[in-house]
Write a protein that holds these residues in place. Structure first.
Motif, PDB file in Angstrom:
ATOM      1  N   UNK A 119      37.765  35.163  41.943  1.00  0.00           N
ATOM      2  CA  UNK A 119      36.653  36.581  41.495  1.00  0.00           C
ATOM      3  C   UNK A 119      37.388  37.827  41.728  1.00  0.00           C
ATOM      4  N   UNK A 120      38.505  38.111  42.376  1.00  0.00           N
ATOM      5  CA  UNK A 120      39.423  39.440  42.386  1.00  0.00           C
ATOM      6  C   UNK A 120      39.767  39.319  40.984  1.00  0.00           C
ATOM      7  N   UNK A 121      40.396  38.381  40.515  1.00  0.00           N
ATOM      8  CA  UNK A 121      41.252  38.430  39.183  1.00  0.00           C
ATOM      9  C   UNK A 121      39.904  38.899  38.122  1.00  0.00           C
ATOM     10  N   UNK A 122      38.926  38.316  38.160  1.00  0.00           N
ATOM     11  CA  UNK A 122      38.034  38.429  37.195  1.00  0.00           C
ATOM     12  C   UNK A 122      37.229  39.910  37.380  1.00  0.00           C
ATOM     13  N   UNK A 123      37.178  40.283  38.554  1.00  0.00           N
ATOM     14  CA  UNK A 123      36.779  41.596  38.861  1.00  0.00           C
ATOM     15  C   UNK A 123      37.658  42.755  38.309  1.00  0.00           C
ATOM     16  N   UNK A 124      39.008  42.622  38.432  1.00  0.00           N
ATOM     17  CA  UNK A 124      39.926  43.562  38.060  1.00  0.00           C
ATOM     18  C   UNK A 124      40.185  43.290  36.536  1.00  0.00           C
TER      19      UNK A 124
END
Length: 186
Positions: A119-124
């Protein structure tokens, strides 16, 4: 001729008759003595047989009691060994169940971390695509904060999962373990 009122022939005849009866009585007495002697021998033989049978019965009874005692001891030893083995197997099963529950908790934490990381990777990625260099700097500073926060959350999750693991879950795990062992044995 008579000799002072006795007939010598009659006296001789009478004496001969007495002699014959006396001989018959002596022969009968000797035969009776022989029969008594044989009966005494038979009685002695029966007494010896009775004594032998009595000793044999006593020995058989004693052996029977010894076998019973030995069988009881053997049964008690077998029961003790079975109880010890059952206790060892139960302890081993509980240890395996605890190991499995720890592994399950670890896998849940890894899955949670993986999901958060994705999720962090996608949000970044979304932020980078939408923002610019300003956003990239903010992402890198957020990454270090998130890593510290994630480590803290993992410890809290492990403590919470360990507290939530009940005896019912352990017995379910043990049941699944027993089913796997039973299917492997077949």
């Amino acid at each position: 001729m008579k000799f002072r009122g006795f007939h010598p022939e009659e006296v001789s005849s009478f004496l001969e008759q007495i002699r014959e009866e006396l001989e018959d009585l002596l022969r009968e007495n000797a035969a009776l003595k022989e029969r008594i002697h044989k009966a005494d021998e038979e009685i002695q033989h029966f007494w010896e047989m009775q004594d032998l049978l009595s000793r044999t019965l006593q020995d058989a009874h004693q052996l029977s009691e010894e076998y019973k005692i030995h069988a009881r001891r053997e049964a008690e030893n077998l029961l003790e060994n079975a109880e010890e083995n059952a206790g060892d197997m139960t302890r081993a099963a509980h240890e395996i169940a605890l190991q499995l529950s720890e592994e399950i908790i670890e896998l849940k934490m890894q899955r949670k971390d993986f999901g958060e990381g994705i999720r962090n990777i996608f949000s970044r990625f979304d932020a980078v695509m939408a923002g610019g260099t300003d956003v990239q700097e903010r992402i890198f500073s957020d990454e270090t904060a998130l890593a510290a926060e994630s480590d803290h959350e993992m410890k809290l999750a492990a403590a919470a999962d360990a507290a939530l693991m009940s005896e019912a879950e352990i017995s379910v795990i043990e049941g699944h373990r027993g089913e796997e062992g039973g299917s492997q044995a077949e």
